[in-house]
Design an enzyme around this catalytic site. Structure first.
Site, short mmCIF file in Angstrom:
data_model
loop_
_atom_site.label_atom_id
_atom_site.label_comp_id
_atom_site.label_asym_id
_atom_site.label_seq_id
_atom_site.Cartn_x
_atom_site.Cartn_y
_atom_site.Cartn_z
N ARG A 36 0.81 -1.22 0.00
CA ARG A 36 0.00 0.00 0.00
C ARG A 36 0.85 1.28 0.00
NH1 ARG A 36 -5.40 -0.01 0.63
NH2 ARG A 36 -6.30 -2.05 0.75
N ARG A 49 -5.13 12.37 -6.45
CA ARG A 49 -6.44 11.77 -6.19
C ARG A 49 -7.56 12.83 -6.25
NH1 ARG A 49 -10.81 10.19 -4.94
NH2 ARG A 49 -11.43 8.69 -3.35
N TYR A 164 -15.45 -11.14 -0.85
CA TYR A 164 -16.06 -9.85 -1.19
C TYR A 164 -17.33 -10.04 -2.03
CZ TYR A 164 -12.58 -6.60 0.59
OH TYR A 164 -11.79 -5.85 1.42
O1 CP3 Z 1 0.01 -1.48 -2.67
C1 CP3 Z 1 -0.22 -0.47 -3.36
O2 CP3 Z 1 0.17 0.65 -3.03
C2 CP3 Z 1 -0.93 -0.66 -4.70
C3 CP3 Z 1 -2.32 -0.32 -4.72
C4 CP3 Z 1 -3.33 -1.14 -3.94
C5 CP3 Z 1 -4.58 -0.60 -3.53
N1 CP3 Z 1 -5.33 -1.60 -3.00
C6 CP3 Z 1 -4.98 0.83 -3.70
C7 CP3 Z 1 -6.07 1.38 -2.88
C8 CP3 Z 1 -3.34 -2.50 -3.58
C9 CP3 Z 1 -2.25 -3.57 -3.73
C10 CP3 Z 1 -4.61 -2.78 -3.00
C11 CP3 Z 1 -5.01 -4.13 -2.54
C12 CP3 Z 1 -6.25 -4.31 -1.80
N2 CP3 Z 1 -7.45 -3.66 -1.96
C13 CP3 Z 1 -6.44 -5.31 -0.80
C14 CP3 Z 1 -5.39 -6.33 -0.39
C15 CP3 Z 1 -4.38 -5.79 0.55
C16 CP3 Z 1 -4.88 -5.59 1.96
O3 CP3 Z 1 -4.85 -4.44 2.40
O4 CP3 Z 1 -5.24 -6.58 2.61
C17 CP3 Z 1 -7.74 -5.20 -0.33
C18 CP3 Z 1 -8.38 -6.03 0.76
C19 CP3 Z 1 -8.38 -4.15 -1.07
C20 CP3 Z 1 -9.80 -3.68 -0.98
C21 CP3 Z 1 -9.87 -2.24 -0.62
N3 CP3 Z 1 -9.53 -1.19 -1.47
C22 CP3 Z 1 -10.32 -1.68 0.60
C23 CP3 Z 1 -10.78 -2.50 1.80
C24 CP3 Z 1 -10.25 -0.29 0.48
C25 CP3 Z 1 -10.70 0.75 1.45
C26 CP3 Z 1 -9.86 0.82 2.66
C27 CP3 Z 1 -8.45 1.24 2.38
O5 CP3 Z 1 -7.55 0.44 2.65
O6 CP3 Z 1 -8.24 2.33 1.84
C28 CP3 Z 1 -9.70 0.00 -0.81
C29 CP3 Z 1 -9.42 1.36 -1.36
C30 CP3 Z 1 -8.04 1.64 -1.85
N4 CP3 Z 1 -7.28 0.80 -2.58
C31 CP3 Z 1 -7.32 2.86 -1.64
C32 CP3 Z 1 -6.08 2.70 -2.29
C33 CP3 Z 1 -4.97 3.70 -2.40
C34 CP3 Z 1 -7.83 4.10 -0.93
C35 CP3 Z 1 -8.84 4.80 -1.76
C36 CP3 Z 1 -8.65 6.28 -1.90
O7 CP3 Z 1 -7.58 6.77 -2.26
O8 CP3 Z 1 -9.65 6.96 -1.68
#
Ligand code: CP3
Length: 349
Positions: A36, A49, A164
């Site tokens: 992340r 963003r 999911y």
């Molecule tokens: O690693 C990285 O930096 C690459 C980008 C990446 C994102 N999501 C961007 C994102 C990766 C590898 C993910 C994987 C992901 N997404 C997982 C597996 C990893 C983990 O954390 O267990 C899961 C479960 C998700 C599902 C998801 N996406 C959730 C639960 C959420 C909301 C909560 C949160 O963590 O932000 C997201 C949104 C998300 N995905 C954001 C980003 C940068 C935030 C959204 C925003 O910028 O408004």
């Protein structure tokens, strides 16, 4: 240590610490990156963003995705980039639309409940073809990175995507998804196979577009009892690993300490570890068969610099120099950037 000699010989010739370490080749220091890392910890990410009405519009703009991918390489000096996308693009491509709700997380307005719902889903190449915006983002990133660091592609592991699709969001108990495995095991396998076929086609596309290593995120692995992880998760991870023999693969199964021995038997090269596992336990369970990645508690980075340094060094020593440094889960959005910098610099000094 490594099953695929092709991966080993490519790694030996690589100038990249990360690819050499992933193939089990000794490196002068361990490489470091953060799950992340492409996200809200960076002010540059927040600025980028804010130009988009929502997360999905951002993810579907390849130039913006490439920019978010490269930001942590420029700002933090990490040894790998991970493509900016999300694991939920796969269910969307299969026909299950999601919304990303600000400050809350993902929500699927419609969920999978019965055979008819599963039958209606696209799978394999027919679904993956809709993810061309991710392939385009990988190509742009690859060009703009100009071989400074390797590029990680990724997908959710089938069980986590399944969860999911059944739950419709994150959950405290995952009781709907876990119930499905008991009540409708056959339907569960049909859905898991469709997700797997799509994931294989999608990851092939990512490799063709330039991904150097693939990571599978099994974020909800720890919700399953060991026998169900073995029956409903491991066989699909195996299919994915076997279908992609030419690139190194990392499996990050959060909470699945009980499945480490099974995961160590898969044809992957790297195992990601969460912070609940001691390096000693992981080394013993995996029997030296895999490279280990992780596993500092992400909350360490809220501490003062001296504590971050001390804890990072403690972890480095416990893994004995041969590992890929990371946190035990994704970096939390409100983590102070200075804490992240101390972590990265401690590994690199
Ligand atoms: O690693 C990285 O930096 C690459 C980008 C990446 C994102 N999501 C961007 C994102 C990766 C590898 C993910 C994987 C992901 N997404 C997982 C597996 C990893 C983990 O954390 O267990 C899961 C479960 C998700 C599902 C998801 N996406 C959730 C639960 C959420 C909301 C909560 C949160 O963590 O932000 C997201 C949104 C998300 N995905 C954001 C980003 C940068 C935030 C959204 C925003 O910028 O408004």
């Amino acid at each position: 240590m490594i099953e695929s000699s092709g991966i080993l010989s490519a790694a030996n010739e690589s100038k990249h610490l990360f690819l050499r370490a992933a193939a089990g080749v000794a490196t002068e220091r361990p490489p470091v990156w953060l799950m992340r890392q492409a996200g809200r910890i960076l002010p540059q990410y927040r600025a980028l963003r804010s130009r988009f009405p929502d997360f999905k519009a951002f993810v579907k703009t390849p130039e913006a995705s490439a920019e978010a991918t490269i930001q942590p390489v420029d700002e933090l000096g990490v040894d790998a980039a991970i493509i900016f996308s999300d694991i939920l693009v796969v269910p969307e491509a299969m026909g299950l639309d999601y919304e990303m709700i600000e400050a809350k997380g993902p929500r699927f307005p419609k969920v999978i409940e019965n055979q008819g719902d599963v039958s209606a889903l696209l799978s394999g190449e027919a679904a993956a073809i809709q993810l061309s915006y991710v392939y385009e983002a990988l190509k742009i990133t690859k060009r703009e990175l100009a071989d400074r660091v390797p590029l990680i592609g990724f997908a959710g592991a089938p069980w986590t995507i399944f969860a999911y699709m059944i739950e419709g969001s994150g959950s405290k108990t995952f009781s709907k998804a876990r119930r499905m495995l008991y009540v409708e095991p056959h339907l569960s396998h049909t859905l898991l196979q469709k997700i797997t076929d799509t994931t294989i086609a999608y990851l092939r596309g990512q490799v063709q577009a330039g991904a150097d290593l693939l990571q599978l995120f099994d974020s909800w692995a720890g919700e399953l009892p060991p026998a169900h992880y073995r029956a409903f998760a491991v066989p699909y991870l195996r299919q994915i690993c076997e279908a992609l023999p030419d690139v190194p693969k990392t499996i990050f199964a959060k909470g699945a300490w009980f499945a480490l021995e099974d995961i160590a038997d898969l044809p992957c090269q790297v195992i990601g570890l969460d912070w609940n596992i001691t390096p000693e336990f992981a080394k013993q369970a995996t029997g030296g068969k895999k490279v280990l990645q992780g596993n500092l508690d992400p909350c360490t980075l809220y501490a003062d610099a001296a504590t971050i340094k001390k804890e990072t060094k403690k972890m480095l020593n416990a893994f004995g120099g041969h590992h890929i440094v990371n946190l035990g889960h994704g970096v939390y959005p409100d983590t102070p950037l200075d804490g992240v910098r101390v972590f990265v610099e401690t590994v690199k000094e």
